[in-house]
Scaffold this active site. Structure first.
Site, PDB file in Angstrom:
ATOM      1  N   ASN A 110      12.014  -2.358  -0.170  1.00 49.17           N
ATOM      2  CA  ASN A 110      11.422  -1.702   0.993  1.00 49.17           C
ATOM      3  C   ASN A 110      12.147  -2.192   2.243  1.00 49.17           C
ATOM      4  O   ASN A 110      11.972  -3.340   2.664  1.00 49.17           O
ATOM      5  CB  ASN A 110       9.927  -2.022   1.079  1.00 49.17           C
ATOM      6  N   GLY A 146      -2.544  -5.678  -5.310  1.00 47.71           N
ATOM      7  CA  GLY A 146      -3.006  -7.039  -5.073  1.00 47.71           C
ATOM      8  C   GLY A 146      -3.210  -7.311  -3.593  1.00 47.71           C
ATOM      9  O   GLY A 146      -2.902  -6.487  -2.735  1.00 47.71           O
ATOM     10  N   LYS A 201      -7.927  -1.195  -5.013  1.00 47.25           N
ATOM     11  CA  LYS A 201      -7.662  -2.322  -4.123  1.00 47.25           C
ATOM     12  C   LYS A 201      -8.850  -3.269  -4.305  1.00 47.25           C
ATOM     13  O   LYS A 201      -9.836  -3.194  -3.575  1.00 47.25           O
ATOM     14  CB  LYS A 201      -7.554  -1.846  -2.673  1.00 47.25           C
ATOM     15  N   THR A 215       0.829  -1.207   0.000  1.00 48.90           N
ATOM     16  CA  THR A 215       0.000   0.000   0.000  1.00 48.90           C
ATOM     17  C   THR A 215       0.864   1.257   0.000  1.00 48.90           C
ATOM     18  O   THR A 215       0.578   2.218  -0.724  1.00 48.90           O
ATOM     19  CB  THR A 215      -0.948   0.018   1.210  1.00 48.90           C
ATOM     20  N   ASP A 263      -6.130   0.355   3.965  1.00 47.36           N
ATOM     21  CA  ASP A 263      -5.467   0.372   2.658  1.00 47.36           C
ATOM     22  C   ASP A 263      -6.315   1.117   1.633  1.00 47.36           C
ATOM     23  O   ASP A 263      -5.799   1.895   0.827  1.00 47.36           O
ATOM     24  CB  ASP A 263      -5.202  -1.051   2.171  1.00 47.36           C
TER      25      ASP A 263
END
Length: 227
Positions: free
Chosen positions: A172, A113, A38, A17, A51
């Site tokens: 990340n 996803g 989403k 997200t 999200d």
């Protein structure tokens, strides 16, 4: 420019997200009309799907929650189980129709996803089938922590086996104590057959718009001929 991208990750809770919102801001900075999607959200907090709210906030096109979020379930569990418990079944046709409508309202649709790439969506189909149905280039979010090399390479194989373009990947950094972080990123740069479009450092203070500035979306691959 492609009409959209499908964002997947090496696991659940890996930062999809955050990256999806950052991508929306990055494309918006290029004067694009952008909207997040989403299709399946599992796990609510106080009656809200966080999200979904974050993607709505990062979009610069106004759409209904129902259009950008076809299915919302309270329990933070696999979508197919959540749907069974809710007495419904997730339909790819419903999601595809919603995506088609969103694509008429924006230049770029960023589709996030659910969970990992192969998470079951219903009794017969997975997240891979969803990405195939939408036929979008895929952006892979790699949570940099122990085990990420295996998870990233397996996910990349699954994306390519599905006949989809792996448009790029994002590192990340989730674990401030991760050993050999730079070496792990270097390994993935060598072995993933797509560009690294950004490294997000571990921090509790950087906001999404700052994160967007760390993404080089010009590197994204949008078709096989570009690879």
């Amino acid at each position: 420019m492609s009409a959209g991208f499908f964002v997947t990750g090496t696991d659940t809770g890996i930062g999809k997200t955050t990256i999806s919102c950052a991508l929306l801001y990055a494309f918006a900075a290029q004067d694009k009309k952008v909207v997040g999607m989403k299709p399946i959200a599992a796990g609510s907090e106080n009656g809200q799907w966080i999200d979904v709210e974050r993607l709505l906030a990062a979009s610069n096109v106004s759409v209904s929650r129902q259009l950008m979020n076809s299915y919302a379930f309270d329990s933070p569990i696999s979508p197919h189980i959540a749907a069974q418990q809710a007495g419904t079944e997730i339909s790819m046709a419903v999601i595809h129709q919603a995506y088609q409508e969103l694509s008429t309202k924006a230049d770029i649709v960023i589709v996030e996803g659910a969970g990992g790439f192969l998470v079951p969506i219903n009794q017969w189909q997975s997240g891979a089938d969803l990405a195939q149905t939408l036929n979008l280039p895929v952006i892979l979010v790699v949570g940099m922590r122990l085990g990420c090399l295996n998870h990233a390479l397996l996910t990349a194989q699954a994306i390519q086996a599905a006949g989809l373009v792996l448009a790029g990947w994002v590192a990340n950094c989730m674990d401030p104590q991760m050993l050999a972080l730079i070496e792990n990123i270097k390994t993935l740069k060598q072995q993933l057959k797509c560009p690294l479009i950004g490294i997000l450092p571990f921090t509790r203070e950087m906001d999404i718009q700052q994160s967007a500035q760390l993404l080089d979306i010009k590197k994204l691959v949008i078709d096989h001929q570009s690879m």
